[in-house]
Design a protein around this motif. Structure first.
Motif, PDB file in Angstrom:
ATOM      1  N   GLY A 182       0.798  -1.216   0.000  1.00 53.83           N
ATOM      2  CA  GLY A 182       0.000   0.000   0.000  1.00 53.83           C
ATOM      3  C   GLY A 182       0.831   1.267   0.000  1.00 53.83           C
ATOM      4  N   PHE A 183       1.995   1.222  -0.658  1.00 58.82           N
ATOM      5  CA  PHE A 183       2.937   2.339  -0.596  1.00 58.82           C
ATOM      6  C   PHE A 183       2.278   3.668  -0.950  1.00 58.82           C
ATOM      7  N   TRP A 184       1.501   3.689  -2.036  1.00 55.20           N
ATOM      8  CA  TRP A 184       0.880   4.933  -2.486  1.00 55.20           C
ATOM      9  C   TRP A 184      -0.571   5.067  -2.048  1.00 55.20           C
ATOM     10  N   SER A 185      -1.197   3.995  -1.588  1.00 54.23           N
ATOM     11  CA  SER A 185      -2.642   4.020  -1.348  1.00 54.23           C
ATOM     12  C   SER A 185      -3.031   4.100   0.119  1.00 54.23           C
ATOM     13  N   ASN A 186      -2.124   3.774   1.039  1.00 49.31           N
ATOM     14  CA  ASN A 186      -2.474   3.732   2.452  1.00 49.31           C
ATOM     15  C   ASN A 186      -1.828   4.909   3.176  1.00 49.31           C
ATOM     16  N   ASP A 187      -2.655   5.749   3.822  1.00 49.37           N
ATOM     17  CA  ASP A 187      -2.118   6.955   4.450  1.00 49.37           C
ATOM     18  C   ASP A 187      -1.502   6.702   5.821  1.00 49.37           C
ATOM     19  N   LEU A 188      -1.563   5.457   6.317  1.00 52.77           N
ATOM     20  CA  LEU A 188      -0.930   5.100   7.585  1.00 52.77           C
ATOM     21  C   LEU A 188       0.151   4.046   7.415  1.00 52.77           C
ATOM     22  N   ASP A 189      -0.172   2.964   6.714  1.00 51.91           N
ATOM     23  CA  ASP A 189       0.784   1.864   6.545  1.00 51.91           C
ATOM     24  C   ASP A 189       1.571   1.967   5.243  1.00 51.91           C
ATOM     25  N   GLY A 190       1.283   2.977   4.425  1.00 52.01           N
ATOM     26  CA  GLY A 190       2.004   3.142   3.170  1.00 52.01           C
ATOM     27  C   GLY A 190       3.289   3.930   3.349  1.00 52.01           C
ATOM     28  N   GLY A 191       3.904   4.288   2.221  1.00 55.24           N
ATOM     29  CA  GLY A 191       5.101   5.120   2.260  1.00 55.24           C
ATOM     30  C   GLY A 191       6.311   4.463   2.870  1.00 55.24           C
ATOM     31  N   ARG A 192       6.355   3.128   2.927  1.00 55.21           N
ATOM     32  CA  ARG A 192       7.453   2.425   3.574  1.00 55.21           C
ATOM     33  C   ARG A 192       8.100   1.416   2.625  1.00 55.21           C
ATOM     34  N   TYR A 193       9.418   1.324   2.701  1.00 53.10           N
ATOM     35  CA  TYR A 193      10.143   0.252   2.036  1.00 53.10           C
ATOM     36  C   TYR A 193      10.350  -0.888   3.024  1.00 53.10           C
ATOM     37  N   LEU A 194      10.315  -2.110   2.513  1.00 53.99           N
ATOM     38  CA  LEU A 194      10.458  -3.304   3.330  1.00 53.99           C
ATOM     39  C   LEU A 194      11.778  -4.003   3.017  1.00 53.99           C
ATOM     40  N   PHE A 195      12.447  -4.450   4.066  1.00 58.71           N
ATOM     41  CA  PHE A 195      13.670  -5.246   3.929  1.00 58.71           C
ATOM     42  C   PHE A 195      13.244  -6.709   3.882  1.00 58.71           C
ATOM     43  N   LYS A 196      13.142  -7.226   2.675  1.00 63.84           N
ATOM     44  CA  LYS A 196      12.568  -8.550   2.435  1.00 63.84           C
ATOM     45  C   LYS A 196      13.681  -9.589   2.317  1.00 63.84           C
ATOM     46  N   VAL A 197      13.551 -10.680   3.065  1.00 67.67           N
ATOM     47  CA  VAL A 197      14.527 -11.774   3.024  1.00 67.67           C
ATOM     48  C   VAL A 197      13.776 -13.085   2.868  1.00 67.67           C
ATOM     49  N   ASP A 198      14.115 -13.843   1.825  1.00 70.27           N
ATOM     50  CA  ASP A 198      13.541 -15.171   1.611  1.00 70.27           C
ATOM     51  C   ASP A 198      14.637 -16.211   1.760  1.00 70.27           C
ATOM     52  N   VAL A 199      14.373 -17.247   2.538  1.00 68.07           N
ATOM     53  CA  VAL A 199      15.282 -18.396   2.648  1.00 68.07           C
ATOM     54  C   VAL A 199      14.801 -19.430   1.642  1.00 68.07           C
ATOM     55  N   VAL A 200      15.616 -19.710   0.629  1.00 71.82           N
ATOM     56  CA  VAL A 200      15.200 -20.596  -0.462  1.00 71.82           C
ATOM     57  C   VAL A 200      16.310 -21.596  -0.769  1.00 71.82           C
ATOM     58  N   PRO A 201      15.959 -22.740  -1.378  1.00 72.08           N
ATOM     59  CA  PRO A 201      16.990 -23.714  -1.743  1.00 72.08           C
ATOM     60  C   PRO A 201      17.941 -23.146  -2.794  1.00 72.08           C
ATOM     61  N   VAL A 202      19.194 -23.548  -2.728  1.00 73.11           N
ATOM     62  CA  VAL A 202      20.172 -23.114  -3.725  1.00 73.11           C
ATOM     63  C   VAL A 202      19.815 -23.679  -5.088  1.00 73.11           C
ATOM     64  N   ALA A 203      19.456 -24.952  -5.130  1.00 74.90           N
ATOM     65  CA  ALA A 203      19.113 -25.609  -6.394  1.00 74.90           C
ATOM     66  C   ALA A 203      17.595 -25.688  -6.544  1.00 74.90           C
ATOM     67  N   ASN A 204      17.144 -25.767  -7.796  1.00 71.06           N
ATOM     68  CA  ASN A 204      15.719 -26.007  -8.039  1.00 71.06           C
ATOM     69  C   ASN A 204      15.378 -27.394  -7.525  1.00 71.06           C
ATOM     70  N   ASN A 205      14.532 -27.437  -6.533  1.00 72.15           N
ATOM     71  CA  ASN A 205      14.293 -28.675  -5.815  1.00 72.15           C
ATOM     72  C   ASN A 205      12.889 -29.187  -6.098  1.00 72.15           C
ATOM     73  N   VAL A 206      12.762 -30.443  -6.453  1.00 74.02           N
ATOM     74  CA  VAL A 206      11.447 -31.052  -6.655  1.00 74.02           C
ATOM     75  C   VAL A 206      11.173 -32.091  -5.579  1.00 74.02           C
ATOM     76  N   GLY A 207      12.030 -32.155  -4.569  1.00 74.80           N
ATOM     77  CA  GLY A 207      11.853 -33.123  -3.502  1.00 74.80           C
ATOM     78  C   GLY A 207      11.274 -32.482  -2.263  1.00 74.80           C
TER      79      GLY A 207
END
Length: 371
Positions: free
Chosen positions: A195-220
């Motif tokens: 809601g960066f541009w649409s929310n007058d309270l929770d908008g206007g913020r950048y998020l520090f996003k971190v995803d923990v993901v497998p190194v290889a494409n995993n089908v297991g």
């Protein structure tokens, strides 16, 4: 000897101060363009905002400010001469400004994100003059990421391994950290909230996003964990390449939100989804077959069936919903209501294992999650 040394020492200090001031003056504003809806009634059509500043500095860097309409959220981006983001100053119309400074290594990789304490800094409107643009631009150059002012700044550091993968992120001075286990990496991104541009309270913020993901494409068997500003958001667990269970952590901005765990199992050709809420002893069960919702039921901690909703599909595009409730006096389920609904009004089976379904996190994280 001291009488001779003192004037020279004083002269050195004065010379150092003079040199610093002189060096500050080497960075100047060489171009400043301002337009707004009063001077340019069509500005929303060609700029997408109602107030716009473009500031060019003598070293080739520049700043661009945008003020939007309804709500009047703001963003100023500082960019170096090579087009790399140096800093952002942003705010929802009813909040303090968020000031971020980006640090890179010699290979151009993001290694630092410095945050100013919002409440200790001047108001956002002070950023809209040419002197304020220059002041903040000079402040960016003066920041030493290795000598943190812990009273004003919070620093996130990004650590890479020899293969160029992110292995760890940590925050100073809080000590929060996220470590990639063996076989996994961290995907790091700094992105606007949903809601960066649409929310007058929770908008206007950048998020520090971190995803923990497998190194290889995993089908297991593997997992994916997601964080924003070091707060856990979701966990997804896969078996044979299919999402087998999920965990959604509570959103701290909503006191009533709780941790949710959902598991999927296959029984006699049907997909059964079992949902548990922290602090609640009841269990919710949804049964799907051939992509259609067949039954929803709630069980107590003792296994008692408290209510059940059966779904049937008499004609195309329609669904019959029949609800049964537990009669505590008779100790059995009894019909409660029956209604015919539009099929389009029912959720899809895909939503069952969407960690953000019916979640307050959707307001701040959904667009990031879809990446």
């Amino acid at each position: 000897m001291r009488c001779w040394h003192f004037p020279w020492a004083l002269l050195e200090v004065v010379f150092a101060l003079f040199s610093a001031c002189k060096n500050d003056r080497t960075l100047e504003i060489i171009g400043f363009v301002h337009s707004d809806f009063r001077s340019d009634p069509d500005i929303r059509e060609h700029k997408g905002c109602i107030d716009y500043d473009s500031v060019t500095f003598s070293d080739g860097s520049y700043a661009v400010k945008q003020l939007m309409y309804a709500p009047q959220n703001r963003l100023t981006r500082y960019v170096d001469k090579n087009g790399r983001l140096m800093a952002t100053v942003s705010a929802a119309s009813e909040t303090f400004a968020q000031r971020l400074v980006y640090g890179y290594d010699e290979d151009g990789r993001l290694t630092c994100l410095l945050r100013f304490d919002d409440k200790l800094e001047p108001g956002f409107h002070d950023e809209s003059t040419d002197s304020a643009y220059l002041h903040f631009r000079l402040a960016v150059d003066s920041i030493d990421f290795d000598r943190l002012d812990k009273a004003r700044h919070t620093l996130s550091r990004i650590v890479y391994d020899g293969d160029g993968r992110v292995r760890k992120v940590y925050e100073i001075p809080s000590g929060k950290s996220i470590q990639a286990p063996d076989g996994y990496r961290l995907d790091v991104d700094i992105v606007p909230c949903a809601g960066f541009w649409s929310n007058d309270l929770d908008g206007g913020r950048y998020l520090f996003k971190v995803d923990v993901v497998p190194v290889a494409n995993n089908v297991g068997t593997y997992f994916i964990k997601r964080f924003v500003d070091f707060t856990p958001i979701t966990e997804e667990y896969y078996r044979n390449g299919e999402r087998d269970s999920i965990v959604r952590h509570p959103c701290p901005y909503y006191p009533d939100d709780v941790r949710i765990t959902k598991k999927r199992k296959v029984e006699n050709g049907t997909n059964v989804y079992v949902t548990m809420y922290d602090g609640c002893s009841d269990t919710l069960i949804s049964v799907w077959k051939d992509g259609f919702l067949r039954e929803e039921k709630r069980k107590s901690r003792y296994g008692t069936l408290l209510n059940a909703v059966n779904y049937s599909y008499p004609i195309a595009g329609k669904v019959r919903r029949r609800e049964m409730r537990f009669d505590y006096k008779m100790k059995e389920l009894k019909p409660s209501s029956t209604e015919i609904l539009e099929l389009s009004g029912l959720p899809s089976e895909e939503e069952e294992m969407n960690p953000l379904a019916s979640s307050p996190w959707r307001e701040v994280y959904e667009k990031c999650y879809k990446k």
